[in-house]
Design an enzyme around this catalytic site. Structure first.
Site, mmCIF file in Angstrom:
data_model
loop_
_atom_site.group_PDB
_atom_site.id
_atom_site.type_symbol
_atom_site.label_atom_id
_atom_site.label_comp_id
_atom_site.label_asym_id
_atom_site.label_seq_id
_atom_site.Cartn_x
_atom_site.Cartn_y
_atom_site.Cartn_z
ATOM 1 N N ASP A 176 8.695 -9.169 16.584
ATOM 2 C CA ASP A 176 9.906 -8.867 17.352
ATOM 3 C C ASP A 176 9.600 -9.107 18.832
ATOM 4 O O ASP A 176 8.545 -9.665 19.182
ATOM 5 C CB ASP A 176 10.435 -7.455 17.032
ATOM 6 C CG ASP A 176 9.591 -6.341 17.634
ATOM 7 O OD1 ASP A 176 8.543 -6.640 18.253
ATOM 8 O OD2 ASP A 176 9.994 -5.175 17.479
ATOM 9 N N CYS A 222 4.814 -5.976 15.912
ATOM 10 C CA CYS A 222 5.918 -5.321 16.609
ATOM 11 C C CYS A 222 5.279 -4.291 17.526
ATOM 12 O O CYS A 222 4.050 -4.271 17.662
ATOM 13 C CB CYS A 222 6.958 -4.748 15.656
ATOM 14 S SG CYS A 222 6.464 -3.296 14.698
ATOM 15 N N HIS A 270 -11.445 -4.017 1.698
ATOM 16 C CA HIS A 270 -11.070 -2.943 0.772
ATOM 17 C C HIS A 270 -9.664 -3.097 0.192
ATOM 18 O O HIS A 270 -9.446 -2.760 -0.965
ATOM 19 C CB HIS A 270 -11.149 -1.580 1.472
ATOM 20 C CG HIS A 270 -12.554 -1.157 1.789
ATOM 21 N ND1 HIS A 270 -12.884 0.119 2.164
ATOM 22 C CD2 HIS A 270 -13.725 -1.864 1.804
ATOM 23 C CE1 HIS A 270 -14.191 0.207 2.387
ATOM 24 N NE2 HIS A 270 -14.726 -0.991 2.183
ATOM 25 N N ARG A 326 -14.675 -1.935 -7.202
ATOM 26 C CA ARG A 326 -13.876 -0.701 -7.211
ATOM 27 C C ARG A 326 -12.612 -0.841 -6.368
ATOM 28 O O ARG A 326 -11.611 -0.166 -6.623
ATOM 29 C CB ARG A 326 -14.710 0.477 -6.714
ATOM 30 C CG ARG A 326 -15.090 0.432 -5.250
ATOM 31 C CD ARG A 326 -16.046 1.552 -4.881
ATOM 32 N NE ARG A 326 -16.292 1.650 -3.451
ATOM 33 C CZ ARG A 326 -17.086 0.835 -2.757
ATOM 34 N NH1 ARG A 326 -17.711 -0.156 -3.377
ATOM 35 N NH2 ARG A 326 -17.258 0.987 -1.464
ATOM 36 N N HIS A 327 -12.636 -1.758 -5.386
ATOM 37 C CA HIS A 327 -11.446 -1.943 -4.548
ATOM 38 C C HIS A 327 -10.329 -2.647 -5.324
ATOM 39 O O HIS A 327 -9.148 -2.375 -5.118
ATOM 40 C CB HIS A 327 -11.812 -2.701 -3.282
ATOM 41 C CG HIS A 327 -12.838 -1.980 -2.454
ATOM 42 N ND1 HIS A 327 -12.592 -0.747 -1.902
ATOM 43 C CD2 HIS A 327 -14.117 -2.289 -2.142
ATOM 44 C CE1 HIS A 327 -13.677 -0.324 -1.256
ATOM 45 N NE2 HIS A 327 -14.617 -1.248 -1.396
ATOM 46 N N THR A 346 4.684 -0.914 17.585
ATOM 47 C CA THR A 346 3.662 -0.048 16.970
ATOM 48 C C THR A 346 3.025 -0.668 15.741
ATOM 49 O O THR A 346 2.042 -0.143 15.222
ATOM 50 C CB THR A 346 4.283 1.279 16.497
ATOM 51 O OG1 THR A 346 5.222 0.983 15.454
ATOM 52 C CG2 THR A 346 4.967 2.020 17.631
HETATM 53 C C1 RB5 Z 1 11.096 -2.053 19.420
HETATM 54 O O1 RB5 Z 1 11.449 -1.348 20.556
HETATM 55 C C2 RB5 Z 1 10.185 -1.219 18.550
HETATM 56 O O2 RB5 Z 1 10.906 -0.212 17.917
HETATM 57 C C3 RB5 Z 1 9.473 -2.093 17.547
HETATM 58 O O3 RB5 Z 1 8.756 -3.073 18.206
HETATM 59 C C4 RB5 Z 1 8.494 -1.410 16.617
HETATM 60 O O4 RB5 Z 1 7.600 -0.602 17.321
HETATM 61 C C5 RB5 Z 1 9.077 -0.717 15.472
HETATM 62 O O5 RB5 Z 1 8.374 -0.175 14.611
#
Ligand code: RB5
Length: 142
Positions: A8, A65, A98, A132-133, A67
């Site tokens: 994104d 993205c 793993h 095992r994985h 996070t």
């Molecule tokens: C975008 O602002 C943000 O929500 C996206 O990049 C991401 O972190 C969503 O999980």
């Protein structure tokens, strides 16, 4: 290797750096976008990469993205996808060793560019350990 990459708006800058790195290393890259910093919806790009991985159009995928969680949650809805979130090169190795992750997920707003390229390099250079994985992976589907 043939690699699909998607992101994104939070991941565009690092995506461009990854594409440059991968092409310099001789990989074939399918860039699924987005290619600008304008706000978009992360599932649109996670779906494009996950479909290519599911249908074996590529060997592996990379998603970014802010996070990493939005694209990871989306990608892991696909039965054949194992999307692993990594924020250090050690974790990037373990998601392959793993979990045999077929998509590397990067939290673009919480890593530095040098770290991102290190993670990509490590992920691609690492092999699944099996044993095992594999047994544990076989228990994931529901
Ligand atoms: C975008 O602002 C943000 O929500 C996206 O990049 C991401 O972190 C969503 O999980």
């Amino acid at each position: 290797m043939k690699i699909a990459i998607g992101n994104d708006h939070a991941g565009t800058e690092y995506k461009n750096a990854i594409v440059t790195y991968l092409e310099a290393e001789g990989h074939e890259v399918i860039n699924c976008g987005t290619n600008s910093d304008d706000s978009v919806d992360y599932p649109d790009f996670a779906h494009l990469v996950s479909e290519k991985v599911t249908n074996a159009k590529v060997d592996l995928g990379i998603l970014l993205c802010g996070t990493g969680n939005g694209v990871a949650i989306t990608a892991n809805k696909y039965a054949k996808v194992r999307a692993g979130l990594a924020w250090t090169k050690e974790i990037a190795a373990i998601i392959k060793q793993h979990n045999n992750a077929n998509i590397l997920v990067i939290p673009a707003r919480f890593t530095a560019e040098a770290q991102v390229l290190e993670m990509v390099e490590t992920y691609l250079a690492t092999d699944f350990e099996g044993g095992r994985h594999q047994r544990r992976i076989d228990k994931i589907s529901c």
